[in-house]
Design a protein around this motif. Structure first.
Motif, mmCIF file in Angstrom:
data_model
loop_
_atom_site.group_PDB
_atom_site.id
_atom_site.type_symbol
_atom_site.label_atom_id
_atom_site.label_comp_id
_atom_site.label_asym_id
_atom_site.label_seq_id
_atom_site.Cartn_x
_atom_site.Cartn_y
_atom_site.Cartn_z
ATOM 1 N N ARG A 160 0.836 -0.776 0.005
ATOM 2 C CA ARG A 160 0.108 -0.429 0.229
ATOM 3 C C ARG A 160 0.675 1.355 0.061
ATOM 4 N NH1 ARG A 160 -5.418 -1.083 1.709
ATOM 5 N NH2 ARG A 160 -5.723 -3.324 2.438
ATOM 6 N N ASP A 161 2.354 0.768 -0.362
ATOM 7 C CA ASP A 161 2.810 2.163 -0.182
ATOM 8 C C ASP A 161 2.858 2.981 1.274
ATOM 9 O OD1 ASP A 161 5.513 3.044 -1.283
ATOM 10 O OD2 ASP A 161 4.014 4.918 -2.290
ATOM 11 N N TRP A 162 3.047 2.504 2.337
ATOM 12 C CA TRP A 162 2.531 3.162 3.398
ATOM 13 C C TRP A 162 3.623 3.195 4.642
ATOM 14 C CZ3 TRP A 162 -2.970 1.243 5.860
ATOM 15 C CH2 TRP A 162 -3.728 1.577 4.722
ATOM 16 N N PHE A 163 4.969 2.750 4.271
ATOM 17 C CA PHE A 163 6.519 2.981 4.375
ATOM 18 C C PHE A 163 7.447 3.214 3.668
ATOM 19 C CE2 PHE A 163 4.587 -2.056 5.757
ATOM 20 C CZ PHE A 163 4.518 -1.433 6.799
ATOM 21 N N MET A 164 7.139 4.788 3.583
ATOM 22 C CA MET A 164 8.123 6.127 3.161
ATOM 23 C C MET A 164 9.155 5.587 3.647
ATOM 24 S SD MET A 164 6.273 6.001 0.410
ATOM 25 C CE MET A 164 7.098 7.882 -0.928
ATOM 26 N N GLY A 165 9.961 5.872 2.851
ATOM 27 C CA GLY A 165 11.353 6.711 3.773
ATOM 28 C C GLY A 165 11.868 5.916 5.060
ATOM 29 N N THR A 166 11.331 4.350 4.499
ATOM 30 C CA THR A 166 11.561 3.703 5.618
ATOM 31 C C THR A 166 10.678 3.396 7.415
ATOM 32 O OG1 THR A 166 13.398 4.871 7.119
ATOM 33 C CG2 THR A 166 14.513 3.279 5.326
ATOM 34 N N SER A 167 10.005 4.757 7.029
ATOM 35 C CA SER A 167 9.065 4.962 8.373
ATOM 36 C C SER A 167 8.527 4.197 8.443
ATOM 37 C CB SER A 167 8.572 6.612 8.377
ATOM 38 O OG SER A 167 7.582 6.046 6.702
ATOM 39 N N GLY A 168 7.580 4.236 10.428
ATOM 40 C CA GLY A 168 6.391 3.018 10.324
ATOM 41 C C GLY A 168 7.502 2.639 11.129
ATOM 42 N N ASN A 169 6.678 1.461 11.981
ATOM 43 C CA ASN A 169 6.980 0.898 13.028
ATOM 44 C C ASN A 169 6.000 -0.264 12.912
ATOM 45 O OD1 ASN A 169 6.694 2.131 15.758
ATOM 46 N ND2 ASN A 169 8.052 3.319 14.321
ATOM 47 N N LEU A 170 5.946 -1.860 13.375
ATOM 48 C CA LEU A 170 5.101 -2.887 13.554
ATOM 49 C C LEU A 170 5.596 -3.841 14.902
ATOM 50 C CD1 LEU A 170 4.555 -3.978 10.059
ATOM 51 C CD2 LEU A 170 4.183 -2.099 11.207
ATOM 52 N N ALA A 171 4.320 -4.203 15.842
ATOM 53 C CA ALA A 171 4.943 -4.767 16.967
ATOM 54 C C ALA A 171 4.281 -5.925 16.909
ATOM 55 C CB ALA A 171 5.206 -4.310 18.199
ATOM 56 N N ILE A 172 4.551 -6.956 17.424
ATOM 57 C CA ILE A 172 3.206 -8.361 18.117
ATOM 58 C C ILE A 172 3.760 -8.621 19.267
ATOM 59 C CG2 ILE A 172 3.906 -10.289 16.634
ATOM 60 C CD1 ILE A 172 1.507 -10.818 15.666
ATOM 61 N N LYS A 173 2.597 -9.037 19.488
ATOM 62 C CA LYS A 173 2.746 -9.986 20.874
ATOM 63 C C LYS A 173 3.928 -11.503 20.887
ATOM 64 C CE LYS A 173 2.332 -9.372 25.332
ATOM 65 N NZ LYS A 173 0.666 -9.146 26.420
ATOM 66 N N VAL A 174 4.463 -12.010 21.194
ATOM 67 C CA VAL A 174 4.648 -13.680 21.517
ATOM 68 C C VAL A 174 3.366 -14.619 21.925
ATOM 69 C CG1 VAL A 174 5.744 -15.709 22.374
ATOM 70 C CG2 VAL A 174 7.013 -13.693 21.357
ATOM 71 N N GLY A 193 -2.746 -7.668 20.960
ATOM 72 C CA GLY A 193 -1.813 -7.932 20.936
ATOM 73 C C GLY A 193 -1.112 -7.858 19.726
ATOM 74 N N CYS A 194 -1.196 -6.826 19.122
ATOM 75 C CA CYS A 194 -0.771 -7.067 17.983
ATOM 76 C C CYS A 194 -0.567 -4.863 17.625
ATOM 77 C CB CYS A 194 -0.909 -6.981 16.180
ATOM 78 S SG CYS A 194 -0.224 -6.439 15.017
ATOM 79 N N SER A 195 0.108 -4.152 17.455
ATOM 80 C CA SER A 195 0.036 -2.474 16.902
ATOM 81 C C SER A 195 1.277 -2.422 15.732
ATOM 82 C CB SER A 195 1.023 -1.628 18.498
ATOM 83 O OG SER A 195 2.164 -2.933 19.116
ATOM 84 N N LEU A 196 0.184 -1.182 15.201
ATOM 85 C CA LEU A 196 1.267 -1.078 14.041
ATOM 86 C C LEU A 196 1.239 0.616 14.231
ATOM 87 C CD1 LEU A 196 -1.549 -3.382 11.665
ATOM 88 C CD2 LEU A 196 0.755 -3.702 12.984
ATOM 89 N N HIS A 197 1.972 1.533 13.443
ATOM 90 C CA HIS A 197 2.398 2.237 13.404
ATOM 91 C C HIS A 197 2.517 2.922 11.699
ATOM 92 C CE1 HIS A 197 3.926 6.518 14.023
ATOM 93 N NE2 HIS A 197 4.655 6.377 13.885
ATOM 94 N N VAL A 198 2.074 3.575 11.444
ATOM 95 C CA VAL A 198 2.044 4.707 9.831
ATOM 96 C C VAL A 198 2.049 5.653 9.839
ATOM 97 C CG1 VAL A 198 1.569 2.140 8.633
ATOM 98 C CG2 VAL A 198 0.118 3.960 9.044
ATOM 99 N N HIS A 199 3.139 6.252 8.312
ATOM 100 C CA HIS A 199 3.144 7.694 8.150
ATOM 101 C C HIS A 199 2.261 7.574 6.969
ATOM 102 C CE1 HIS A 199 7.046 8.442 10.852
ATOM 103 N NE2 HIS A 199 5.725 7.930 11.131
ATOM 104 N N THR A 200 1.283 8.498 6.682
ATOM 105 C CA THR A 200 0.891 9.397 5.781
ATOM 106 C C THR A 200 1.098 10.242 5.391
ATOM 107 O OG1 THR A 200 -1.799 8.527 5.810
ATOM 108 C CG2 THR A 200 -0.182 6.266 4.966
ATOM 109 N N VAL A 201 0.577 10.708 4.016
ATOM 110 C CA VAL A 201 0.036 11.611 3.810
ATOM 111 C C VAL A 201 -1.296 12.145 4.221
ATOM 112 C CG1 VAL A 201 -0.763 13.894 2.041
ATOM 113 C CG2 VAL A 201 1.618 11.883 1.392
ATOM 114 N N ALA A 202 -2.294 11.395 4.041
ATOM 115 C CA ALA A 202 -3.484 11.575 4.568
ATOM 116 C C ALA A 202 -3.745 12.076 6.285
ATOM 117 C CB ALA A 202 -4.572 10.120 4.759
#
Length: 207
Positions: A21-35, A93-102
Motif C-alpha cells: 500500500r506504500d505506507w512505509f515511505m523512507g523506512t518510516s513506520g513500525n509494527l509490533a506483535i506480542k508472542v 496483541g498487535c500494534s501498528l504505526h504508519v505515516h501517510t499523507v492523509a
C-alpha cells in the motif's frame, strides 16, 4: 513451527501487505506483535530497514521496557515505547504505526481540537460502533521529539484493547487484540481520513 516463528511470520505478512500500500515511505513506520497473551515479550520492527524487503532481520524480540532480548546488532524502532505502553495497559496483541499523507494532513487540520470525529460512516463499525448515532473519536497528541515524553502523552489514550491515536504531523498508531484486528482498524482509519479530506475538497472545507 513454534509460536515465535508463527508470530514472526504473521507480522511479516502484515508488513508485506502494508508495504504494498506504500505506507512505509523512507523506512518510516513500525509494527509490533506480542508472542502470546501471557508473554511480556514482543517482536518489533528493527530501525532503518527497508520494509518493502523481507529479511530475517526485519524484527527483533524486546521486553516491555523496549530492550532487546539476547545478543543482537539490531536497534528497535524509535517508537518502541509506544508499543510497550499498549502492551502494559491493555490486552492488545498487535500494534501498528504508519505515516501517510492523509493521516498527517488530518492530524494538522484537527490538531488544535485534540481529536477528529467521524459519524454516519460505515467503517466506524470496525471500532465496534454500531448505533446509528455513534461517533468515532480519534485523539490527536503533540509530536514530542522526546520519545519518553511522547509515550507519556500517548498512554493517556490507551483505555481499551483496541484503539487509535494520531500523532500530529507524524502518523497513526492503532492496536487490536490480534494482528487481523489491528490491520482492520488501520485500514478503516485510513479510509476515513481519505474520505474526509476528499469531502473537504469537494465542499470547500464546509465539513
Amino acid at each position: 513451527m513454534n509460536l515465535y516463528e508463527q508470530k514472526w511470520n504473521e507480522l511479516a505478512d502484515i508488513k508485506d501487505e502494508l508495504a504494498q500500500r506504500d505506507w512505509f515511505m523512507g523506512t518510516s513506520g513500525n509494527l509490533a506483535i506480542k508472542v502470546s497473551d501471557t508473554s511480556s515479550h514482543f517482536y518489533v520492527t528493527a530501525s532503518g530497514k527497508d520494509k518493502k524487503q523481507r529479511t530475517n532481520e526485519d524484527f527483533l524480540l524486546v521486553n516491555l521496557e523496549g530492550r532487546p532480548i539476547g545478543d543482537t546488532n539490531l536497534k528497535p524502532s524509535a517508537e518502541t515505547l509506544l508499543h510497550s505502553a499498549i502492551y502494559r495497559q491493555s490486552n492488545a496483541g498487535c500494534s501498528l504505526h504508519v505515516h501517510t499523507v492523509a493521516n498527517n494532513v488530518i492530524s494538522e487540520l484537527y490538531g488544535e481540537n485534540g481529536q477528529v470525529e467521524f459519524q454516519d460512516q460505515e467503517l466506524i463499525k470496525a471500532f465496534d460502533l454500531w448505533e446509528e448515532d455513534s461517533v468515532l473519536t480519534i485523539p490527536i497528541i503533540n509530536n514530542y521529539a522526546s520519545i519518553p515524553r511522547l509515550a507519556e502523552a500517548f498512554k493517556e489514550h490507551i483505555n481499551s484493547d483496541k484503539g487509535a491515536v494520531l500523532i500530529r504531523n507524524h502518523g497513526i498508531t492503532v492496536w487490536g487484540r490480534n494482528g487481523f484486528e489491528a490491520k482492520k482498524l488501520l485500514e478503516a482509519s485510513e479510509f476515513l481520513f481519505q474520505y474526509k479530506l476528499k469531502l473537504l475538497q469537494l465542499t470547500g472545507g464546509k465539513n
